[in-house]
Design a protein around this motif. Sequence first.
Motif, PDB file in Angstrom:
ATOM      1  N   MET A 134       0.850  -1.166   0.000  1.00 58.86           N
ATOM      2  CA  MET A 134       0.000   0.000   0.000  1.00 58.86           C
ATOM      3  C   MET A 134       0.897   1.230   0.000  1.00 58.86           C
ATOM      4  O   MET A 134       1.761   1.372   0.858  1.00 58.86           O
ATOM      5  CB  MET A 134      -0.892  -0.032   1.240  1.00 58.86           C
ATOM      6  N   TYR A 135       0.706   2.094  -0.973  1.00 61.87           N
ATOM      7  CA  TYR A 135       1.495   3.313  -1.092  1.00 61.87           C
ATOM      8  C   TYR A 135       0.574   4.505  -1.279  1.00 61.87           C
ATOM      9  O   TYR A 135      -0.537   4.381  -1.793  1.00 61.87           O
ATOM     10  CB  TYR A 135       2.447   3.240  -2.286  1.00 61.87           C
ATOM     11  N   GLU A 136       1.071   5.672  -0.879  1.00 59.32           N
ATOM     12  CA  GLU A 136       0.349   6.914  -1.100  1.00 59.32           C
ATOM     13  C   GLU A 136       1.057   7.683  -2.204  1.00 59.32           C
ATOM     14  O   GLU A 136       2.286   7.726  -2.255  1.00 59.32           O
ATOM     15  CB  GLU A 136       0.316   7.747   0.180  1.00 59.32           C
ATOM     16  N   TYR A 137       0.270   8.289  -3.091  1.00 59.90           N
ATOM     17  CA  TYR A 137       0.813   9.021  -4.222  1.00 59.90           C
ATOM     18  C   TYR A 137       0.121  10.366  -4.366  1.00 59.90           C
ATOM     19  O   TYR A 137      -1.017  10.543  -3.938  1.00 59.90           O
ATOM     20  CB  TYR A 137       0.579   8.247  -5.531  1.00 59.90           C
ATOM     21  N   THR A 160       3.356  -3.925 -11.684  1.00 60.95           N
ATOM     22  CA  THR A 160       2.379  -2.961 -12.190  1.00 60.95           C
ATOM     23  C   THR A 160       2.885  -1.534 -12.044  1.00 60.95           C
ATOM     24  O   THR A 160       3.721  -1.235 -11.196  1.00 60.95           O
ATOM     25  CB  THR A 160       1.034  -3.074 -11.443  1.00 60.95           C
ATOM     26  N   VAL A 161       2.351  -0.656 -12.890  1.00 60.05           N
ATOM     27  CA  VAL A 161       2.642   0.773 -12.814  1.00 60.05           C
ATOM     28  C   VAL A 161       1.370   1.444 -12.313  1.00 60.05           C
ATOM     29  O   VAL A 161       0.320   1.321 -12.951  1.00 60.05           O
ATOM     30  CB  VAL A 161       3.041   1.331 -14.199  1.00 60.05           C
ATOM     31  N   PRO A 162       1.439   2.135 -11.169  1.00 60.77           N
ATOM     32  CA  PRO A 162       0.217   2.757 -10.640  1.00 60.77           C
ATOM     33  C   PRO A 162      -0.249   3.916 -11.517  1.00 60.77           C
ATOM     34  O   PRO A 162       0.553   4.583 -12.178  1.00 60.77           O
ATOM     35  CB  PRO A 162       0.630   3.243  -9.257  1.00 60.77           C
ATOM     36  N   GLN A 163      -1.570   4.133 -11.519  1.00 56.60           N
ATOM     37  CA  GLN A 163      -2.180   5.236 -12.245  1.00 56.60           C
ATOM     38  C   GLN A 163      -3.066   6.030 -11.311  1.00 56.60           C
ATOM     39  O   GLN A 163      -3.651   5.470 -10.377  1.00 56.60           O
ATOM     40  CB  GLN A 163      -3.065   4.722 -13.387  1.00 56.60           C
ATOM     41  N   THR A 220       4.075  11.031  -7.741  1.00 59.15           N
ATOM     42  CA  THR A 220       5.110  11.192  -6.732  1.00 59.15           C
ATOM     43  C   THR A 220       4.706  10.355  -5.530  1.00 59.15           C
ATOM     44  O   THR A 220       3.594  10.497  -5.019  1.00 59.15           O
ATOM     45  CB  THR A 220       5.238  12.669  -6.295  1.00 59.15           C
ATOM     46  N   LYS A 221       5.602   9.468  -5.088  1.00 57.13           N
ATOM     47  CA  LYS A 221       5.304   8.632  -3.933  1.00 57.13           C
ATOM     48  C   LYS A 221       5.438   9.485  -2.674  1.00 57.13           C
ATOM     49  O   LYS A 221       6.425  10.196  -2.492  1.00 57.13           O
ATOM     50  CB  LYS A 221       6.257   7.442  -3.863  1.00 57.13           C
ATOM     51  N   LEU A 222       4.439   9.418  -1.801  1.00 59.28           N
ATOM     52  CA  LEU A 222       4.433  10.174  -0.558  1.00 59.28           C
ATOM     53  C   LEU A 222       4.802   9.267   0.604  1.00 59.28           C
ATOM     54  O   LEU A 222       4.636   8.050   0.538  1.00 59.28           O
ATOM     55  CB  LEU A 222       3.040  10.759  -0.313  1.00 59.28           C
ATOM     56  N   LEU A 223       5.266   9.867   1.681  1.00 57.40           N
ATOM     57  CA  LEU A 223       5.511   9.111   2.903  1.00 57.40           C
ATOM     58  C   LEU A 223       4.193   8.883   3.602  1.00 57.40           C
ATOM     59  O   LEU A 223       3.388   9.806   3.748  1.00 57.40           O
ATOM     60  CB  LEU A 223       6.460   9.870   3.829  1.00 57.40           C
ATOM     61  N   SER A 224       3.953   7.676   4.029  1.00 57.88           N
ATOM     62  CA  SER A 224       2.716   7.366   4.728  1.00 57.88           C
ATOM     63  C   SER A 224       2.709   8.021   6.093  1.00 57.88           C
ATOM     64  O   SER A 224       3.714   8.026   6.795  1.00 57.88           O
ATOM     65  CB  SER A 224       2.568   5.860   4.890  1.00 57.88           C
ATOM     66  N   VAL A 225       1.563   8.533   6.487  1.00 60.60           N
ATOM     67  CA  VAL A 225       1.429   9.181   7.788  1.00 60.60           C
ATOM     68  C   VAL A 225       1.700   8.193   8.909  1.00 60.60           C
ATOM     69  O   VAL A 225       2.389   8.488   9.861  1.00 60.60           O
ATOM     70  CB  VAL A 225       0.019   9.795   7.938  1.00 60.60           C
ATOM     71  N   PHE A 226       1.182   6.983   8.790  1.00 62.35           N
ATOM     72  CA  PHE A 226       1.373   6.016   9.866  1.00 62.35           C
ATOM     73  C   PHE A 226       2.831   5.610  10.001  1.00 62.35           C
ATOM     74  O   PHE A 226       3.275   5.233  11.057  1.00 62.35           O
ATOM     75  CB  PHE A 226       0.497   4.778   9.672  1.00 62.35           C
TER      76      PHE A 226
END
Length: 74
Positions: A1-4, A21-24, A34-40
């Motif tokens: 699970m990633y945040e973008y 896979t390439v996320p869309q 841009t991949k974000l840092l997860s808050v948790f």
Amino acid sequence: MYEYACSDCNHEFETLVRSDTVPQCPQCQSTRLTKLLSVFATSTDRAPAALPLPSCGSCASPGAHNGCPFTPGR
């Protein structure tokens, strides 16, 4: 699970990404993300869990049951 964050429409989202896979972006289908840092994963502002108060039997003052500040319900 990633945040973008989408570079085209600025939509922020999270998604499960497998290695093949390439996320869309779900809003505009762009792959410029841009991949974000997860808050948790980065949160450090949590207070430590409070320890329960000791029972009256652990008072330093023997026989001070009635004036014990640790007596439950006080």
